[in-house]
Design a protein around this motif. Sequence first.
Motif, PDB file in Angstrom:
ATOM      1  N   GLN A 133       0.828  -1.212   0.000  1.00 37.96           N
ATOM      2  CA  GLN A 133       0.000   0.000   0.000  1.00 37.96           C
ATOM      3  C   GLN A 133       0.863   1.263   0.000  1.00 37.96           C
ATOM      4  N   ILE A 134       1.897   1.253   0.808  1.00 36.94           N
ATOM      5  CA  ILE A 134       2.797   2.409   0.864  1.00 36.94           C
ATOM      6  C   ILE A 134       3.626   2.484  -0.410  1.00 36.94           C
ATOM      7  N   GLY A 135       4.086   1.328  -0.869  1.00 33.10           N
ATOM      8  CA  GLY A 135       4.918   1.277  -2.067  1.00 33.10           C
ATOM      9  C   GLY A 135       4.210   1.750  -3.323  1.00 33.10           C
ATOM     10  N   ALA A 136       2.882   1.694  -3.330  1.00 42.13           N
ATOM     11  CA  ALA A 136       2.130   2.152  -4.495  1.00 42.13           C
ATOM     12  C   ALA A 136       2.364   3.633  -4.770  1.00 42.13           C
ATOM     13  N   LYS A 137       2.757   4.390  -3.757  1.00 40.12           N
ATOM     14  CA  LYS A 137       3.012   5.830  -3.900  1.00 40.12           C
ATOM     15  C   LYS A 137       4.506   6.152  -3.890  1.00 40.12           C
ATOM     16  N   LEU A 138       5.333   5.137  -3.934  1.00 40.19           N
ATOM     17  CA  LEU A 138       6.767   5.328  -3.776  1.00 40.19           C
ATOM     18  C   LEU A 138       7.402   6.102  -4.923  1.00 40.19           C
ATOM     19  N   ASP A 139       7.028   5.778  -6.136  1.00 37.25           N
ATOM     20  CA  ASP A 139       7.627   6.434  -7.303  1.00 37.25           C
ATOM     21  C   ASP A 139       7.370   7.940  -7.265  1.00 37.25           C
ATOM     22  N   VAL A 140       6.125   8.315  -6.990  1.00 39.68           N
ATOM     23  CA  VAL A 140       5.779   9.740  -6.918  1.00 39.68           C
ATOM     24  C   VAL A 140       6.501  10.403  -5.753  1.00 39.68           C
ATOM     25  N   ALA A 141       6.590   9.716  -4.620  1.00 43.79           N
ATOM     26  CA  ALA A 141       7.263  10.277  -3.438  1.00 43.79           C
ATOM     27  C   ALA A 141       8.734  10.552  -3.733  1.00 43.79           C
ATOM     28  N   ILE A 142       9.388   9.636  -4.438  1.00 45.08           N
ATOM     29  CA  ILE A 142      10.796   9.818  -4.787  1.00 45.08           C
ATOM     30  C   ILE A 142      10.961  11.041  -5.693  1.00 45.08           C
ATOM     31  N   LYS A 143      10.118  11.135  -6.693  1.00 43.97           N
ATOM     32  CA  LYS A 143      10.229  12.255  -7.623  1.00 43.97           C
ATOM     33  C   LYS A 143       9.958  13.592  -6.928  1.00 43.97           C
ATOM     34  N   ASN A 144       8.987  13.611  -6.031  1.00 47.03           N
ATOM     35  CA  ASN A 144       8.693  14.848  -5.292  1.00 47.03           C
ATOM     36  C   ASN A 144       9.870  15.249  -4.403  1.00 47.03           C
ATOM     37  N   ALA A 145      10.484  14.260  -3.754  1.00 48.10           N
ATOM     38  CA  ALA A 145      11.642  14.540  -2.899  1.00 48.10           C
ATOM     39  C   ALA A 145      12.824  15.029  -3.725  1.00 48.10           C
ATOM     40  N   MET A 146      12.997  14.446  -4.899  1.00 46.32           N
ATOM     41  CA  MET A 146      14.083  14.870  -5.786  1.00 46.32           C
ATOM     42  C   MET A 146      13.893  16.319  -6.221  1.00 46.32           C
ATOM     43  N   THR A 147      12.663  16.653  -6.574  1.00 50.41           N
ATOM     44  CA  THR A 147      12.375  18.031  -6.995  1.00 50.41           C
ATOM     45  C   THR A 147      12.617  19.005  -5.847  1.00 50.41           C
ATOM     46  N   ALA A 148      12.163  18.639  -4.656  1.00 48.71           N
ATOM     47  CA  ALA A 148      12.328  19.512  -3.500  1.00 48.71           C
ATOM     48  C   ALA A 148      13.794  19.711  -3.138  1.00 48.71           C
ATOM     49  N   LYS A 149      14.601  18.664  -3.324  1.00 52.07           N
ATOM     50  CA  LYS A 149      16.014  18.739  -2.980  1.00 52.07           C
ATOM     51  C   LYS A 149      16.887  19.210  -4.147  1.00 52.07           C
ATOM     52  N   GLY A 150      16.285  19.339  -5.328  1.00 46.62           N
ATOM     53  CA  GLY A 150      17.031  19.808  -6.484  1.00 46.62           C
ATOM     54  C   GLY A 150      18.057  18.836  -7.013  1.00 46.62           C
ATOM     55  N   VAL A 151      17.711  17.548  -7.028  1.00 45.33           N
ATOM     56  CA  VAL A 151      18.625  16.547  -7.577  1.00 45.33           C
ATOM     57  C   VAL A 151      17.981  15.869  -8.782  1.00 45.33           C
ATOM     58  N   SER A 152      18.814  15.345  -9.656  1.00 46.25           N
ATOM     59  CA  SER A 152      18.302  14.697 -10.862  1.00 46.25           C
ATOM     60  C   SER A 152      18.604  13.212 -10.914  1.00 46.25           C
ATOM     61  N   LEU A 153      19.335  12.703  -9.933  1.00 39.16           N
ATOM     62  CA  LEU A 153      19.686  11.284  -9.911  1.00 39.16           C
ATOM     63  C   LEU A 153      19.714  10.804  -8.459  1.00 39.16           C
ATOM     64  N   VAL A 154      19.095   9.652  -8.216  1.00 35.38           N
ATOM     65  CA  VAL A 154      19.127   9.053  -6.885  1.00 35.38           C
ATOM     66  C   VAL A 154      19.669   7.639  -6.998  1.00 35.38           C
ATOM     67  N   VAL A 155      20.623   7.305  -6.136  1.00 37.34           N
ATOM     68  CA  VAL A 155      21.185   5.956  -6.133  1.00 37.34           C
ATOM     69  C   VAL A 155      21.009   5.348  -4.748  1.00 37.34           C
TER      70      VAL A 155
END
Length: 211
Positions: A133-155
């Motif tokens: 249930q939580i993982g269903a929103k994981l992709d969007v959460a990662i992208k939102n966090a990336m935008t907020a932190k100003g990064v273009s790649l997460v490893v």
Amino acid sequence: MKTMIKAALLAATPFALAAGVVPIAMAQAAGGVGVADVQAAVQKTTAFTTAMTQMKTTYAAPIAAFDARSKALQAALQPQITAFQAAQKAPGANQATLQTQYTAIQQKQQAAQAELQRLSAPIARAQAYVEEQIGAKLDVAIKNAMTAKGVSLVVAPQAAISYAPSVDLTDAIAAELNKAVPTASITPPAGWTPGGQGGAAAAPSASPQGR
């Protein structure tokens, strides 16, 4: 309870949803490189921690049965293990006899593991449902966090030799998941299996926001 949850998780299907975004996730925002432990982010969420607390009560009987049987199986097997270890150290130990002892212990261990997996199945299934249930929103959460932190790649952390704490997006992802999935049910629908279609249909009910 922590021991029980860990054992149950071993019996469940691996955290498949995280595999879709680990080790690398991309976004449109320009910036640097971030690091994130995706599974840790899920397990830091309020939905997950609350669900694990609820499971202590709802699944109290299966947890107690698992713990009791685990201790009983270990107690039954320990004399054989002790005897084998003593035989190994004895002068002139017979290798054929040692091999027979080892094989017998291994077979009992495998049987015990299979039995414990059956006992832990309800708990493992419930935890996998919470994670899905939580993982269903994981992709969007990662992208939102990336935008907020100003990064273009997460490893993933294991992909990085060294990194500063400031580039760790784990907590930021957990915060985004808290907004998207405030609560999660610990009761899987009938016929639901980890990674199956049942979870995908049920996940929106745990979050008022659609994908």
